[in-house]
Scaffold this motif. Structure first.
Motif, PDB file in Angstrom:
ATOM      1  N   ILE A   6       0.307  -1.295   0.062  1.00  0.00           N
ATOM      2  CA  ILE A   6       0.325   0.484   0.053  1.00  0.00           C
ATOM      3  C   ILE A   6       0.852   1.216  -0.003  1.00  0.00           C
ATOM      4  O   ILE A   6      -0.004   2.226  -0.293  1.00  0.00           O
ATOM      5  N   PHE A   7       2.068   1.282   0.403  1.00  0.00           N
ATOM      6  CA  PHE A   7       2.968   2.361   0.806  1.00  0.00           C
ATOM      7  C   PHE A   7       3.268   2.687  -0.585  1.00  0.00           C
ATOM      8  O   PHE A   7       3.948   3.738  -0.594  1.00  0.00           O
ATOM      9  N   SER A  53      -8.504  -5.716   4.511  1.00  0.00           N
ATOM     10  CA  SER A  53      -7.530  -5.084   3.783  1.00  0.00           C
ATOM     11  C   SER A  53      -7.786  -4.018   2.612  1.00  0.00           C
ATOM     12  O   SER A  53      -7.678  -3.820   2.133  1.00  0.00           O
ATOM     13  N   VAL A  54      -9.368  -4.507   1.881  1.00  0.00           N
ATOM     14  CA  VAL A  54      -9.929  -4.121   1.192  1.00  0.00           C
ATOM     15  C   VAL A  54     -10.245  -3.315   1.121  1.00  0.00           C
ATOM     16  O   VAL A  54      -9.688  -1.422   0.958  1.00  0.00           O
ATOM     17  N   LEU A  55     -10.595  -2.633   2.468  1.00  0.00           N
ATOM     18  CA  LEU A  55     -11.355  -0.756   3.240  1.00  0.00           C
ATOM     19  C   LEU A  55     -10.160  -0.180   3.374  1.00  0.00           C
ATOM     20  O   LEU A  55     -10.020   0.827   2.658  1.00  0.00           O
ATOM     21  N   VAL A  56      -8.633  -0.829   3.555  1.00  0.00           N
ATOM     22  CA  VAL A  56      -7.487   0.032   3.833  1.00  0.00           C
ATOM     23  C   VAL A  56      -6.757   0.764   2.402  1.00  0.00           C
ATOM     24  O   VAL A  56      -6.773   1.898   2.019  1.00  0.00           O
ATOM     25  N   SER A  90      -6.454   4.499  -1.246  1.00  0.00           N
ATOM     26  CA  SER A  90      -5.539   5.098  -3.012  1.00  0.00           C
ATOM     27  C   SER A  90      -6.516   6.222  -2.517  1.00  0.00           C
ATOM     28  O   SER A  90      -6.025   7.187  -4.063  1.00  0.00           O
ATOM     29  N   ALA A  91      -7.582   6.819  -2.082  1.00  0.00           N
ATOM     30  CA  ALA A  91      -8.500   7.492  -2.467  1.00  0.00           C
ATOM     31  C   ALA A  91      -8.599   8.732  -1.939  1.00  0.00           C
ATOM     32  O   ALA A  91      -7.783  10.004  -2.375  1.00  0.00           O
ATOM     33  N   ILE A 123       4.091   7.746  -1.375  1.00  0.00           N
ATOM     34  CA  ILE A 123       3.204   8.784  -0.207  1.00  0.00           C
ATOM     35  C   ILE A 123       4.118   9.746   0.633  1.00  0.00           C
ATOM     36  O   ILE A 123       3.901  10.405   0.773  1.00  0.00           O
ATOM     37  N   PRO A 124       5.135   9.182   1.224  1.00  0.00           N
ATOM     38  CA  PRO A 124       6.097  10.223   1.301  1.00  0.00           C
ATOM     39  C   PRO A 124       6.420  12.326   0.663  1.00  0.00           C
ATOM     40  O   PRO A 124       6.872  13.198   1.261  1.00  0.00           O
TER      41      PRO A 124
END
Length: 444
Positions: free
Chosen positions: A54-55, A285-288, A293-294, A311-312
């Motif tokens: 995700i990162f 995990s789907v929710l995260v 992403s949004a 992201i940083p």
């Protein structure tokens, strides 16, 4: 001749019969410590599924593939994978032994097919851990050491070595794998504790990022950002094809269900906890993935994202230095957690292979003090370090690309065969009972 051991002079199975003989996943005799509850299993799945993807993966896919429409890509990927999740939940609750694709294929198709699948999956998993370890070393060098990390350079690599071989020895990746090996050898409960702390820190960091995105972002940034160079803009700058391509790329981010079922033999109540933990880890995990992403596209225009900073970099664009370093720390911890989870899963997989005689039986021995497959853990660590030394980061990505999809297909196909076989057995037994009843009634 019969004896107390049965008919010992019966004809042994032929070579082809042995190739296709089937085995029950519950016939695993190693005495692993049953100490994991549903919370530990769920955290194991979250640490593996969410992890560093995700990162690192999400910003790159937004910039190059799908744009803000990546939210729809994640929904599409989740809709496709829901069948795989149900298959893992069914098989994980059906069998109480160590679970993975190799074990399930062995139960459905026999030793030959399982040997092929097991060899491929174990190799792919070792390559995946090597990929995470190398990525951890590169991120540590990029964000913390600012390119000055001490590496053992191979000066002649660019001249004599092909592109798919590594140009240097990533000492930070080796250090990470040695740390993960030590934690795994201490005990599986210690692995669960480390994963719990990592997931907690990552969750707090991601929640902070979503709050910052709501404060500094805007709906115009999400919906109306247009790349001045290409003219692409809107929520779907790459069109529907970009959304589908994005779903095909991010589907690898959900590869982590096997880390839950691989710990079935160490769960206190595997029949109940393993299916629930698998479903919970997938749903969370789907929710995260959807929220983060949004939040990324809401905070900065999608075309300004930098693949190397991710992201940083989006936080640095708003001058938020402290949150940036918090996210950097979360990236490093998440990478280490994924490597830890993958090593745990790989060691259990090697243990099953050793019990079935496909590799040396000594590899599957369990340490009496910690009740973990000590030799399998050390052996897997050595193989992973070898991969990090030999292969480059790019070739590791290509080698791991299709492994998750092949594993998902194998598990779903296996469930169909096992369910059909069980149903056929029930029908045959019922037919036999009916026939016996009819014969009994016909007797005078």
């Amino acid at each position: 001749m019969a004896s107390c051991f049965g008919n010992y002079n019966c004809k042994p199975p032929s070579f082809f019969e042995r190739l296709f003989q089937k085995s029950s996943p519950e016939l695993q005799t190693q005495d692993l410590k049953k100490c994991l509850n549903i919370f530990d299993l769920t955290v194991q799945g979250l640490a593996h599924i969410v992890g560093a993807g995700i990162f690192i993966l999400t910003p790159g896919v937004i910039r190059m593939v799908a744009g803000p429409g990546l939210v729809v890509s994640y929904l599409l990927a989740a809709a496709v994978l829901i069948f795989t999740v149900l298959a893992y939940m069914d098989l994980g609750g059906r069998y109480r032994g160590i679970g993975n694709a190799y074990v399930y294929v062995y139960a459905a198709l026999g030793e030959f097919a399982a040997g092929l699948v097991g060899t491929f999956i174990m190799t792919e998993m070792a390559l995946a851990v090597g990929l995470v370890a190398v990525g951890f070393g590169q991120n540590m060098d990029k964000f913390i050491c600012e390119g000055n990390a001490h590496k053992l350079q191979v000066e002649y690599s660019s001249t004599f070595l092909p592109d798919y071989l590594a140009e240097n020895v990533n000492l930070l990746a080796i250090a990470l794998m040695l740390f993960c090996c030590i934690i795994n050898c201490i005990g599986v409960k210690q692995v669960a504790i480390v994963n719990t702390l990592t997931v907690a820190f990552s969750s707090i960091s991601l929640a902070m990022y979503c709050i910052i995105s709501c404060m500094y972002g805007s709906s115009k940034t999400f919906a109306d950002s247009t790349d001045p160079e290409t003219g692409r803009g809107g929520v779907f700058p790459y069109g529907f094809s970009g959304v589908v391509t994005g779903a095909a790329v991010v589907v690898v981010s959900f590869a982590g269900f096997e880390s839950v079922v691989s710990l079935s033999a160490e769960a206190k109540n595997s029949k109940r906890d393993v299916p629930l933990a698998t479903g919970l880890s997938f749903g969370i995990s789907v929710l995260v993935y959807l929220l983060v992403s949004a939040a990324i596209s809401y905070l900065v225009p999608w075309y300004t994202l930098n693949e190397s900073t991710g992201i940083p970099g989006s936080l640095q664009a708003h001058g938020l230095t402290i949150p940036k370093f918090i996210i950097v720390a979360a990236i490093l911890f998440a990478s280490g957690s994924v490597a830890l989870c993958c090593l745990t899963t790989l060691a259990r997989g090697l243990m099953v292979l050793s019990e079935d005689g496909l590799i040396f039986s000594c590899i599957g021995l369990v340490a009496e003090c910690s009740k973990v497959p000590f030799i399998a853990t050390v052996f897997a660590t050595v193989v992973i370090i070898f991969f990090t030394i030999v292969f480059s980061y790019e070739i590791l990505i290509h080698l791991c690309a299709g492994g998750a999809l092949i594993t998902f297909v194998a598990v779903c196909f296996t469930l169909i065969i096992i369910s059909y076989s069980k149903q056929k057995e029930v029908v045959d037994e019922s037919s036999g009972l009916i026939q016996n009843e009819v014969m009994t009634e016909e007797q005078p």
